[in-house]
Design a protein around this motif. Structure first.
Motif, mmCIF file in Angstrom:
data_model
loop_
_atom_site.group_PDB
_atom_site.id
_atom_site.type_symbol
_atom_site.label_atom_id
_atom_site.label_comp_id
_atom_site.label_asym_id
_atom_site.label_seq_id
_atom_site.Cartn_x
_atom_site.Cartn_y
_atom_site.Cartn_z
ATOM 1 N N LEU A 14 0.834 -1.199 0.000
ATOM 2 C CA LEU A 14 0.000 0.000 0.000
ATOM 3 C C LEU A 14 0.873 1.255 0.000
ATOM 4 N N VAL A 15 1.908 1.259 0.811
ATOM 5 C CA VAL A 15 2.837 2.400 0.849
ATOM 6 C C VAL A 15 3.469 2.603 -0.520
ATOM 7 N N LEU A 16 3.893 1.504 -1.165
ATOM 8 C CA LEU A 16 4.545 1.613 -2.468
ATOM 9 C C LEU A 16 3.584 2.066 -3.566
ATOM 10 N N GLN A 17 2.296 1.810 -3.390
ATOM 11 C CA GLN A 17 1.315 2.317 -4.360
ATOM 12 C C GLN A 17 1.305 3.849 -4.361
ATOM 13 N N HIS A 18 1.576 4.433 -3.206
ATOM 14 C CA HIS A 18 1.568 5.884 -3.077
ATOM 15 C C HIS A 18 2.925 6.503 -3.357
ATOM 16 N N ASP A 19 3.991 5.757 -3.092
ATOM 17 C CA ASP A 19 5.341 6.272 -3.332
ATOM 18 C C ASP A 19 6.293 5.103 -3.551
ATOM 19 N N LYS A 20 6.515 4.757 -4.810
ATOM 20 C CA LYS A 20 7.349 3.600 -5.138
ATOM 21 C C LYS A 20 8.821 3.816 -4.816
ATOM 22 N N LYS A 21 9.198 5.040 -4.449
ATOM 23 C CA LYS A 21 10.595 5.350 -4.169
ATOM 24 C C LYS A 21 10.971 5.197 -2.692
ATOM 25 N N ALA A 23 12.653 3.572 -0.146
ATOM 26 C CA ALA A 23 13.728 2.576 -0.092
ATOM 27 C C ALA A 23 13.507 1.568 1.042
ATOM 28 N N GLU A 24 13.181 2.054 2.215
ATOM 29 C CA GLU A 24 13.014 1.166 3.374
ATOM 30 C C GLU A 24 11.850 0.194 3.163
ATOM 31 N N THR A 25 10.774 0.673 2.584
ATOM 32 C CA THR A 25 9.615 -0.188 2.337
ATOM 33 C C THR A 25 9.948 -1.257 1.300
ATOM 34 N N ASN A 26 10.619 -0.870 0.220
ATOM 35 C CA ASN A 26 11.053 -1.852 -0.772
ATOM 36 C C ASN A 26 11.971 -2.893 -0.147
ATOM 37 N N TYR A 27 12.871 -2.426 0.696
ATOM 38 C CA TYR A 27 13.828 -3.321 1.361
ATOM 39 C C TYR A 27 13.118 -4.340 2.248
ATOM 40 N N ARG A 28 12.218 -3.873 3.062
ATOM 41 C CA ARG A 28 11.496 -4.775 3.969
ATOM 42 C C ARG A 28 10.613 -5.762 3.209
ATOM 43 N N LEU A 29 9.978 -5.311 2.145
ATOM 44 C CA LEU A 29 9.150 -6.202 1.335
ATOM 45 C C LEU A 29 10.023 -7.253 0.640
ATOM 46 N N GLY A 30 11.182 -6.848 0.173
ATOM 47 C CA GLY A 30 12.117 -7.795 -0.430
ATOM 48 C C GLY A 30 12.595 -8.834 0.569
ATOM 49 N N LEU A 31 12.892 -8.398 1.780
ATOM 50 C CA LEU A 31 13.330 -9.341 2.817
ATOM 51 C C LEU A 31 12.216 -10.303 3.207
#
Length: 87
Positions: A14-21, A23-31
């Motif tokens: 949901l956070v990435l839908q609003h701001d795909k940039k 970094a921390e959210t992408n990192y945690r989702l990847g982990l």
């Protein structure tokens, strides 16, 4: 996948839908994805985390992201299991 992890996954997306940039959210989702053996799904998120973290110049965190990305890609290429990665 635990209920809490599933909830975190939904929140991160949901956070990435609003701001795909984010970094921390992408990192945690990847982990999260790699921790549950979904290496191919986790790699794009880790790549994005590295890409967008460079713009914030957080060198210490970027080093950790690069290390996790390296572990995941090496594991995927060797068809072995990925160790549990820590934040």
């Amino acid at each position: 996948m635990k209920m809490a992890d599933s909830g975190n996954c939904q929140l991160y997306k949901l956070v990435l839908q609003h701001d795909k940039k984010q970094a921390e959210t992408n990192y945690r989702l990847g982990l999260l994805a790699t921790d549950f053996g979904k290496l191919e799904q986790g790699i794009p998120y880790l790549r994005q985390a590295i890409k967008y973290n460079q713009t914030t110049l957080n060198i210490g965190q970027n080093s950790s992201m690069l290390q996790h990305y390296s572990i995941v890609t090496t594991t995927l290429m060797s068809n072995s299991t990925v160790p549990k990665l820590k934040l």
